[in-house]
Design a protein around this motif. Structure first.
Motif, PDB file in Angstrom:
ATOM      1  N   GLU A  25       0.634  -1.064   0.119  1.00  0.00           N
ATOM      2  CA  GLU A  25      -0.070  -0.432  -0.464  1.00  0.00           C
ATOM      3  C   GLU A  25       0.696   0.954  -0.120  1.00  0.00           C
ATOM      4  O   GLU A  25       0.415   2.404  -0.977  1.00  0.00           O
ATOM      5  CB  GLU A  25      -1.224   0.000   1.239  1.00  0.00           C
ATOM      6  N   HIS A  26       2.333   1.415   1.293  1.00  0.00           N
ATOM      7  CA  HIS A  26       2.637   2.388   0.880  1.00  0.00           C
ATOM      8  C   HIS A  26       3.359   2.595  -0.104  1.00  0.00           C
ATOM      9  O   HIS A  26       3.981   3.924  -0.911  1.00  0.00           O
ATOM     10  CB  HIS A  26       4.296   1.944   2.030  1.00  0.00           C
ATOM     11  N   GLU A  28       2.456   1.757  -3.497  1.00  0.00           N
ATOM     12  CA  GLU A  28       1.339   1.841  -4.390  1.00  0.00           C
ATOM     13  C   GLU A  28       0.777   3.803  -3.757  1.00  0.00           C
ATOM     14  O   GLU A  28       0.380   4.144  -5.170  1.00  0.00           O
ATOM     15  CB  GLU A  28       0.090   1.176  -4.010  1.00  0.00           C
ATOM     16  N   GLU A  29       1.387   4.248  -3.211  1.00  0.00           N
ATOM     17  CA  GLU A  29       1.277   5.925  -2.803  1.00  0.00           C
ATOM     18  C   GLU A  29       2.300   6.796  -3.443  1.00  0.00           C
ATOM     19  O   GLU A  29       1.580   7.568  -3.909  1.00  0.00           O
ATOM     20  CB  GLU A  29       0.760   5.417  -1.107  1.00  0.00           C
ATOM     21  N   LYS A  32       1.702   6.674  -7.224  1.00  0.00           N
ATOM     22  CA  LYS A  32       0.828   7.774  -7.428  1.00  0.00           C
ATOM     23  C   LYS A  32       1.078   9.203  -7.699  1.00  0.00           C
ATOM     24  O   LYS A  32       1.526   9.552  -8.173  1.00  0.00           O
ATOM     25  CB  LYS A  32      -0.692   7.258  -6.804  1.00  0.00           C
ATOM     26  N   GLN A  33       2.023   9.485  -6.579  1.00  0.00           N
ATOM     27  CA  GLN A  33       2.126  10.512  -6.176  1.00  0.00           C
ATOM     28  C   GLN A  33       3.336  10.382  -7.135  1.00  0.00           C
ATOM     29  O   GLN A  33       3.439  11.735  -8.014  1.00  0.00           O
ATOM     30  CB  GLN A  33       3.312  10.759  -4.980  1.00  0.00           C
TER      31      GLN A  33
END
Length: 57
Positions: A25-26, A28-29, A32-33
């Motif tokens: 999840e980290h 993926e975030e 995205k950024q």
């Protein structure tokens, strides 16, 4: 080198190799950024010093 290969090379050197991720999840975030940054703020000399979005518009 085609543009996708170039993008993944830059992605690896600017994101993947520079930090550790606590979880998927980290990652993926952060991904995205990074894509947001790359498309809207990352200036490229071969794009006349514009970001990819600016160059296309």
């Amino acid at each position: 080198m085609d543009s996708m290969e170039s993008f993944f090379g830059v992605l690896k050197s600017e994101l993947l190799y520079l930090q550790e991720f606590d979880s998927i999840e980290h990652f993926e975030e952060e991904l995205k950024q990074y894509i947001e940054y790359y498309n809207h703020k990352h200036m490229k000399a071969k794009l006349k010093d514009l970001s990819p979005v600016e160059y296309r518009t």
